[in-house]
Design an enzyme around this catalytic site. Sequence first.
Site, PDB file in Angstrom:
ATOM      1  N   ARG A 226      -7.511  12.623  -4.630  1.00 41.00           N
ATOM      2  CA  ARG A 226      -7.388  11.290  -4.049  1.00 41.00           C
ATOM      3  C   ARG A 226      -8.542  11.059  -3.085  1.00 41.00           C
ATOM      4  O   ARG A 226      -9.073  11.997  -2.491  1.00 41.00           O
ATOM      5  CB  ARG A 226      -6.069  11.150  -3.284  1.00 41.00           C
ATOM      6  CG  ARG A 226      -4.868  10.884  -4.181  1.00 41.00           C
ATOM      7  CD  ARG A 226      -3.608  10.650  -3.365  1.00 41.00           C
ATOM      8  NE  ARG A 226      -3.234  11.814  -2.608  1.00 41.00           N
ATOM      9  CZ  ARG A 226      -3.382  11.953  -1.301  1.00 41.00           C
ATOM     10  NH1 ARG A 226      -3.891  10.965  -0.574  1.00 41.00           N
ATOM     11  NH2 ARG A 226      -3.005  13.058  -0.696  1.00 41.00           N
TER      12      ARG A 226
ATOM     13  N   TYR B 289      -8.491  10.162 -12.195  1.00 40.20           N
ATOM     14  CA  TYR B 289      -7.751  11.370 -11.837  1.00 40.20           C
ATOM     15  C   TYR B 289      -6.618  11.136 -10.848  1.00 40.20           C
ATOM     16  O   TYR B 289      -6.780  10.440  -9.844  1.00 40.20           O
ATOM     17  CB  TYR B 289      -8.726  12.391 -11.244  1.00 40.20           C
ATOM     18  CG  TYR B 289      -8.064  13.685 -10.839  1.00 40.20           C
ATOM     19  CD1 TYR B 289      -7.485  14.509 -11.791  1.00 40.20           C
ATOM     20  CD2 TYR B 289      -7.991  14.064  -9.511  1.00 40.20           C
ATOM     21  CE1 TYR B 289      -6.862  15.691 -11.425  1.00 40.20           C
ATOM     22  CE2 TYR B 289      -7.379  15.249  -9.134  1.00 40.20           C
ATOM     23  CZ  TYR B 289      -6.814  16.057 -10.106  1.00 40.20           C
ATOM     24  OH  TYR B 289      -6.198  17.225  -9.734  1.00 40.20           O
TER      25      TYR B 289
ATOM     26  N   LYS C 262       1.636   7.537  -5.729  1.00 43.57           N
ATOM     27  CA  LYS C 262       1.405   7.168  -4.334  1.00 43.57           C
ATOM     28  C   LYS C 262       1.189   5.659  -4.161  1.00 43.57           C
ATOM     29  O   LYS C 262       1.621   5.077  -3.170  1.00 43.57           O
ATOM     30  CB  LYS C 262       0.205   7.936  -3.775  1.00 43.57           C
ATOM     31  CG  LYS C 262       0.265   9.437  -4.012  1.00 43.57           C
ATOM     32  CD  LYS C 262       1.361  10.134  -3.231  1.00 43.57           C
ATOM     33  CE  LYS C 262       1.377  11.593  -3.582  1.00 43.57           C
ATOM     34  NZ  LYS C 262       1.957  12.575  -2.820  1.00 43.57           N
TER      35      LYS C 262
ATOM     36  N   HIS D 177       7.873  10.062   1.652  1.00 46.34           N
ATOM     37  CA  HIS D 177       7.134  11.152   1.017  1.00 46.34           C
ATOM     38  C   HIS D 177       7.947  12.427   1.185  1.00 46.34           C
ATOM     39  O   HIS D 177       7.589  13.310   1.968  1.00 46.34           O
ATOM     40  CB  HIS D 177       5.763  11.254   1.716  1.00 46.34           C
ATOM     41  CG  HIS D 177       4.781  12.121   1.014  1.00 46.34           C
ATOM     42  ND1 HIS D 177       3.658  12.630   1.642  1.00 46.34           N
ATOM     43  CD2 HIS D 177       4.726  12.582  -0.258  1.00 46.34           C
ATOM     44  CE1 HIS D 177       2.975  13.355   0.788  1.00 46.34           C
ATOM     45  NE2 HIS D 177       3.596  13.353  -0.365  1.00 46.34           N
TER      46      HIS D 177
ATOM     47  N   SER E 279       0.605  18.408   3.676  1.00 43.72           N
ATOM     48  CA  SER E 279       0.204  19.266   2.565  1.00 43.72           C
ATOM     49  C   SER E 279       0.046  20.711   3.053  1.00 43.72           C
ATOM     50  O   SER E 279      -0.111  20.971   4.253  1.00 43.72           O
ATOM     51  CB  SER E 279      -1.088  18.758   1.933  1.00 43.72           C
ATOM     52  OG  SER E 279      -2.064  18.627   2.928  1.00 43.72           O
TER      53      SER E 279
ATOM     54  N   CYS F 125       2.318  23.096   3.133  1.00 48.32           N
ATOM     55  CA  CYS F 125       3.471  23.645   3.855  1.00 48.32           C
ATOM     56  C   CYS F 125       4.555  24.157   2.904  1.00 48.32           C
ATOM     57  O   CYS F 125       5.669  24.444   3.327  1.00 48.32           O
ATOM     58  CB  CYS F 125       4.065  22.605   4.788  1.00 48.32           C
ATOM     59  SG  CYS F 125       3.074  22.313   6.255  1.00 48.32           S
TER      60      CYS F 125
ATOM     61  N   ASP G 125       8.577  15.264  -4.397  1.00 47.36           N
ATOM     62  CA  ASP G 125       7.501  14.546  -3.707  1.00 47.36           C
ATOM     63  C   ASP G 125       7.926  13.232  -3.047  1.00 47.36           C
ATOM     64  O   ASP G 125       7.509  12.947  -1.937  1.00 47.36           O
ATOM     65  CB  ASP G 125       6.365  14.265  -4.696  1.00 47.36           C
ATOM     66  CG  ASP G 125       5.065  13.878  -3.999  1.00 47.36           C
ATOM     67  OD1 ASP G 125       4.774  14.430  -2.919  1.00 47.36           O
ATOM     68  OD2 ASP G 125       4.339  13.021  -4.530  1.00 47.36           O
TER      69      ASP G 125
ATOM     70  N   ARG H  82      -4.219  20.671 -11.362  1.00 43.90           N
ATOM     71  CA  ARG H  82      -2.831  20.211 -11.404  1.00 43.90           C
ATOM     72  C   ARG H  82      -2.148  20.477 -12.726  1.00 43.90           C
ATOM     73  O   ARG H  82      -2.793  20.622 -13.754  1.00 43.90           O
ATOM     74  CB  ARG H  82      -2.822  18.679 -11.185  1.00 43.90           C
ATOM     75  CG  ARG H  82      -3.392  18.231  -9.847  1.00 43.90           C
ATOM     76  CD  ARG H  82      -2.344  18.268  -8.791  1.00 43.90           C
ATOM     77  NE  ARG H  82      -2.885  18.077  -7.452  1.00 43.90           N
ATOM     78  CZ  ARG H  82      -2.144  17.698  -6.415  1.00 43.90           C
ATOM     79  NH1 ARG H  82      -0.860  17.465  -6.559  1.00 43.90           N
ATOM     80  NH2 ARG H  82      -2.681  17.591  -5.213  1.00 43.90           N
TER      81      ARG H  82
HETATM   82  O1  SAT Z   1      -3.084  13.023  -6.465  1.00 43.49           O
HETATM   83  S1  SAT Z   1      -1.713  12.828  -5.916  1.00 43.49           S
HETATM   84  O2  SAT Z   1      -1.761  11.797  -4.880  1.00 43.49           O
HETATM   85  O3  SAT Z   1      -0.802  12.434  -6.957  1.00 43.49           O
HETATM   86  C1  SAT Z   1      -1.207  14.266  -5.230  1.00 43.49           C
HETATM   87  C2  SAT Z   1      -1.724  14.394  -3.856  1.00 43.49           C
HETATM   88  O4  SAT Z   1      -2.942  14.385  -3.666  1.00 43.49           O
HETATM   89  O5  SAT Z   1      -0.895  14.472  -2.936  1.00 43.49           O
HETATM   90 MN    MN Z   2       2.738  14.270  -2.136  1.00 42.14          MN
END
Ligand code: SAT
Ligand code: MN
Length: 590
Positions: free
Chosen positions: A71, A199, A208, A228, A250, A252, A279, A373
């Site tokens: 992201r 991506y 998101k 979230h 993230s 954790c 998530d 991923r």
């Molecule tokens: O790429 S996503 O937003 O789906 C996963 C992440 O980066 O938290």
């Molecule tokens: Mn997430």
Amino acid sequence: MALTKNRAVLAWIDKQIELTQPEQVVWIDGTEEQLEALRVQACSTGELHKLNQEKLPGCYLHRSDPHDVARVEGRTFICCKKKENAGPTNNWMDPDEMYAKLHALYRGSMQGKTMYVIPYSMGVVGSPFAKYGFELTDSIYVVLNMAIMTRVGQSVLDALGDSDDFIKGLHAKADLNPEERYIVQFPEDNTIMSINSGYGGNVLQGKKCFALRIASYLGEQEGWMAEHMLILGVQNPQGEVRYISGAFPSACGKTNLAMLIPPEGYQKDGWKAWCVGDDIAWIRVGEDGRLWAMNPECGFFGVAPGTNADSNPNALASTQQGTIFTNVALNLEDNTVWWEKMDHNPPKNALDWLGNPWNADTASTHAAHPNSRFTAPAKNCPCISPEFENPHGVPLSAIIFGGRRARTAPLVYQSRDWQHGVFVGSIMASETTAAATGAVGVVRRDPMAMLPFCGYHMGDYWHHWLNMGDKIEHKPKIFNVNWFRTDEEGHFMWPGFGDNLRVLEWILKRAFDEVDAKETEIGYLPYPEDINVKDLDISDQVLESLLSVDQALWKQEAANIREFYQGFNGKVPKELWEELTKLEQNLEQA
Ligand code: SAT
Ligand code: MN
């Protein structure tokens, strides 16, 4: 051929066709035949690689552009009319200006290409929780990922009927130019536009973009919450299942917690853990006055490296069929995948995530990209909750916030009430890698883990949390956990992973007033004897230390929070300032 007669849908799609000028338009009906034809087509162009179908049935590998692997928060915008409504933590641009800029980029971008029309639902189609959207995209990869992560196809169109209540999403890969990459939410128009990426969270718009950024805004308007959060069911030996939702920054172990495996002793006693979501949680007040949570997704878009039979066997099992892997390594020995820490047997004959030859014996680089991923169907997960498809979701007994703190936060504490709980969520934080050295690192605040995902002003979001509290007759209790406390030498003091159930057991007992607690400056802490450490190799001293509050560190923490709050343009609710003052006073008096 269009699969709906919905005029609002058709009129909007016509406009996007006029703008992007695709050679043809294909509607995704959700059938396996159509998806299979797309997989075949993607394999013929190299967009997908078909993996060993005996070992990994229905699994494929995709390599993204090397400059398009995560992201991009710097290029993610919330475009509402008034800048102040986006708040200081979001990028903002005037909607008219942004539309003009984007239209120039989208114009003609699908010439010679196919536009796929994906009707999708967040949530079980037809459920009172569900919301519908369309993603128009020129990427087969996006179609196939969306078909795993969301419910797609004709059933969505049937459920939508003639309604104009849908999310309008347009995605074009264009030329993947990172300089012109935009991920844009227009919350006031129910619109998402992303361009120049192919991506992850940039382009799988249901996740998101919709389920958090747009949905958080809708939640504020309509009186519900998009969070979230993972959702987890804990079944006790009496057979009763109690549900928890939890937000973590993230790194954790959120996915691990969502798919927790009880320690052996607990399993023997009859404890089970059920994953409802890893998530995102959409949360509403039910008619019974409790909070009900549902997972709007139906797949996992999980980080591959580090996933293994020890850390998360349930996640690993989820990826063994019908999964799309992105940017992991290809093991040429048996046409399967590999990533760092998958096992102790890295391949000698492989291609890395870039497609270059890679040999474990000689390599000096990662085989898989650190943000590689898997996109896996949730139904593959061995511990998926029997309530996963329940259109009403599950009732929450507790909400937990977490972070990675070397010293400051104890293993667990409970907020005094809802308002204090909102405060605890608003000050969520992790420390940068200093955990490894035992030092106290740089604190990064990530309120409710929503910093990059809140579709409006964070101060208004906190107001909304406080307002929700007034509407919930039977409020879940709110807790904070920290699995990452370290000793003087920098070693983790708590084993984590499945043993976190020991903490969840206390949390759920507290939620039902079944155990006492010690009142401290920061909230309620467990008496050490109330944390079950049977079969654990942990001394009384260490446990006591895990459950202690360091006055000096908390005074620093309070000062840091004060500074943090000052960055919100005067929009931090007075109730949260009150909580901060209370914390400061408690520390003074201690
Ligand atoms: O790429 S996503 O937003 O789906 C996963 C992440 O980066 O938290
Ligand atoms: Mn997430």
